[in-house]
Scaffold this motif. Structure first.
Motif, short mmCIF file in Angstrom:
data_model
loop_
_atom_site.label_atom_id
_atom_site.label_comp_id
_atom_site.label_asym_id
_atom_site.label_seq_id
_atom_site.Cartn_x
_atom_site.Cartn_y
_atom_site.Cartn_z
N THR A 177 32.46 31.22 72.39
CA THR A 177 33.73 30.62 72.03
C THR A 177 34.67 31.68 71.46
OG1 THR A 177 32.86 30.04 69.85
CG2 THR A 177 32.68 28.37 71.58
N ILE A 178 35.90 31.30 71.15
CA ILE A 178 36.86 32.29 70.65
C ILE A 178 36.36 32.99 69.38
CG2 ILE A 178 39.19 32.64 69.76
CD1 ILE A 178 40.16 30.39 71.50
N PRO A 179 35.88 32.26 68.36
CA PRO A 179 35.44 32.96 67.14
C PRO A 179 34.33 33.97 67.39
CG PRO A 179 35.73 30.62 66.70
CD PRO A 179 35.82 30.79 68.18
N THR A 180 33.34 33.61 68.21
CA THR A 180 32.26 34.56 68.48
C THR A 180 32.75 35.71 69.34
OG1 THR A 180 31.51 33.20 70.36
CG2 THR A 180 30.43 32.84 68.23
N ALA A 181 33.70 35.44 70.23
CA ALA A 181 34.26 36.51 71.06
C ALA A 181 35.04 37.50 70.20
CB ALA A 181 35.17 35.90 72.13
N VAL A 182 35.79 37.01 69.24
CA VAL A 182 36.53 37.88 68.32
C VAL A 182 35.56 38.77 67.54
CG1 VAL A 182 37.97 37.94 66.24
CG2 VAL A 182 38.53 36.36 68.10
N TYR A 183 34.49 38.16 67.06
CA TYR A 183 33.49 38.91 66.29
C TYR A 183 32.88 40.05 67.12
CZ TYR A 183 29.12 39.88 63.82
OH TYR A 183 28.07 40.51 63.20
N MET A 184 32.49 39.73 68.36
CA MET A 184 31.87 40.75 69.20
C MET A 184 32.86 41.83 69.61
SD MET A 184 28.79 39.88 69.19
CE MET A 184 28.23 41.16 70.32
N MET A 186 35.44 42.86 67.87
CA MET A 186 35.65 43.71 66.69
C MET A 186 34.46 44.63 66.47
SD MET A 186 36.69 42.58 62.81
CE MET A 186 35.03 42.05 62.41
N GLU A 187 33.26 44.09 66.65
CA GLU A 187 32.05 44.90 66.46
C GLU A 187 31.99 46.06 67.45
OE1 GLU A 187 28.90 44.51 64.36
OE2 GLU A 187 30.69 43.97 63.22
N SER A 188 32.51 45.84 68.66
CA SER A 188 32.46 46.88 69.68
C SER A 188 33.71 47.77 69.68
CB SER A 188 32.29 46.24 71.07
OG SER A 188 33.38 45.38 71.36
N GLY A 189 34.61 47.54 68.70
CA GLY A 189 35.79 48.37 68.58
C GLY A 189 36.92 48.03 69.53
N ARG A 190 36.84 46.89 70.18
CA ARG A 190 37.90 46.49 71.13
C ARG A 190 38.93 45.66 70.37
NH1 ARG A 190 34.69 43.85 76.02
NH2 ARG A 190 36.68 44.15 77.11
N MET A 191 39.70 46.31 69.53
CA MET A 191 40.61 45.62 68.63
C MET A 191 41.76 44.92 69.34
SD MET A 191 39.16 45.91 65.78
CE MET A 191 40.46 45.21 64.75
N GLU A 192 42.25 45.49 70.42
CA GLU A 192 43.35 44.86 71.15
C GLU A 192 42.91 43.51 71.73
OE1 GLU A 192 44.99 47.40 74.09
OE2 GLU A 192 45.78 48.87 72.65
N LEU A 193 41.69 43.48 72.26
CA LEU A 193 41.15 42.24 72.80
C LEU A 193 40.94 41.22 71.68
CD1 LEU A 193 40.11 40.74 75.28
CD2 LEU A 193 37.86 41.75 74.86
N ALA A 194 40.42 41.70 70.55
CA ALA A 194 40.21 40.81 69.40
C ALA A 194 41.54 40.22 68.93
CB ALA A 194 39.54 41.57 68.26
N TRP A 195 42.58 41.06 68.84
CA TRP A 195 43.89 40.58 68.42
C TRP A 195 44.46 39.55 69.40
CZ3 TRP A 195 46.18 40.23 64.07
CH2 TRP A 195 45.99 41.18 63.06
N ALA A 196 44.21 39.73 70.66
CA ALA A 196 44.71 38.78 71.67
C ALA A 196 44.07 37.41 71.46
CB ALA A 196 44.41 39.29 73.07
N TRP A 197 42.76 37.38 71.23
CA TRP A 197 42.09 36.10 70.97
C TRP A 197 42.54 35.50 69.64
CZ3 TRP A 197 37.22 38.76 73.10
CH2 TRP A 197 37.00 38.37 74.42
N VAL A 198 42.73 36.35 68.64
CA VAL A 198 43.22 35.88 67.35
C VAL A 198 44.60 35.23 67.50
CG1 VAL A 198 44.08 36.63 65.10
CG2 VAL A 198 41.87 37.45 65.92
N ALA A 199 45.47 35.85 68.30
CA ALA A 199 46.81 35.31 68.52
C ALA A 199 46.75 33.93 69.18
CB ALA A 199 47.63 36.27 69.37
N VAL A 200 45.87 33.78 70.16
CA VAL A 200 45.70 32.48 70.82
C VAL A 200 45.22 31.43 69.82
CG1 VAL A 200 44.38 31.20 72.54
CG2 VAL A 200 45.30 33.45 73.11
N THR A 201 44.25 31.81 68.99
CA THR A 201 43.71 30.87 68.00
C THR A 201 44.77 30.46 66.98
OG1 THR A 201 41.55 31.93 68.21
CG2 THR A 201 41.87 30.50 66.32
N ILE A 202 45.53 31.44 66.50
CA ILE A 202 46.58 31.14 65.52
C ILE A 202 47.62 30.21 66.14
CG2 ILE A 202 48.50 32.11 64.20
CD1 ILE A 202 46.77 34.58 63.71
N GLY A 203 47.99 30.48 67.38
CA GLY A 203 48.98 29.63 68.04
C GLY A 203 48.50 28.20 68.20
N LEU A 204 47.26 28.03 68.64
CA LEU A 204 46.70 26.68 68.80
C LEU A 204 46.57 25.98 67.46
CD1 LEU A 204 43.90 27.36 71.44
CD2 LEU A 204 45.96 26.00 71.78
#
Length: 220
Positions: A177-184, A186-204
């Motif tokens: 899901t989005i929260p677990t995807a954000v966690y993974m 961030m753990e792998s250093g893919r911050m741009e991808l994490a921020w994109a999912w965070v933005a979608v979550t905040i918007g929803l």
């Protein structure tokens, strides 16, 4: 792009299904508990509200213990359906149902208790039975509270992380899901991808809270 939207669509599907289940269970439980006094009511309501204050990891642990392959329930499910609940989308739905149930229950109970008893009494005098009173009087009058509770439950399900990670796991394309995807991410250093999912979550979440706030104002 498909890998980006997969957790988003799964989160929405899980939250919608969990929200539907919670709306039914929470309203049914609230109907049984509203305006009633009996010995042990405080204990029952405390159990209902407990997932709201328990750490999500504890909720996930309890779900694993109750529905894992070594539990009686888990063994029965495996024998009956030739599958397990653990690490499946169904596990994500169950985790979301447990953590969001208190919000729906409390909103439904507050809404049903706010219905004027004299209106319900007048309907009974006119010959309506309890089921008719509930469906045609109580539910329509409490609709704003029920909708508000359903929206908040959906939002809570959308943000569920700890219990989902322990019970459903983090399998890309299946239980991620989005929260677990954000966690993974961030753990792998893919911050741009994490921020994109965070933005979608905040918007929803922002949209859902605005809608819930407007419903709350309509109740006043």
């Amino acid at each position: 792009m498909t890998s980006f939207w997969s957790p988003v669509w799964l989160s929405i599907k899980v939250s919608l299904l969990a929200g539907l289940i919670v709306a039914v269970l929470g309203t049914a439980a609230a109907k049984r508990m509203a305006r009633r006094r009996f010995r042990g009511k405080t204990v029952v309501e405390t159990v209902f509200m407990l997932p709201l204050v328990l750490p999500p990891s504890v909720v996930g642990f309890l779900l694993v213990v109750l529905f894992g392959r070594h539990s009686p329930i888990g063994q029965w499910i495996e024998a009956s359906f030739h599958t397990t609940v653990l690490f499946t989308p169904g596990a994500a739905v169950m985790a979301a149902v447990v953590v969001s149930f208190p919000l729906m229950y409390q909103a439904a109970k507050t809404g049903l208790e706010a219905v004027d008893p004299t209106i319900e009494g007048a309907a009974r005098i006119d010959g309506a039975n309890e089921r008719q009173v509930f469906w045609h009087i109580s539910l329509p009058l409490a609709r704003h509270a029920l909708l508000s509770g359903a929206v908040l439950s959906f939002a809570r399900s959308l943000g569920e992380f700890g219990a989902t990670l322990m019970f459903a796991g983090n399998i890309p394309g299946k239980t991620q899901t989005i929260p677990t995807a954000v966690y993974m991410a961030m753990e792998s250093g893919r911050m741009e991808l994490a921020w994109a999912w965070v933005a979608v979550t905040i918007g929803l979440s922002f949209s859902l809270l605005v809608f819930a706030t407007k419903l709350g104002r309509l109740r006043e």
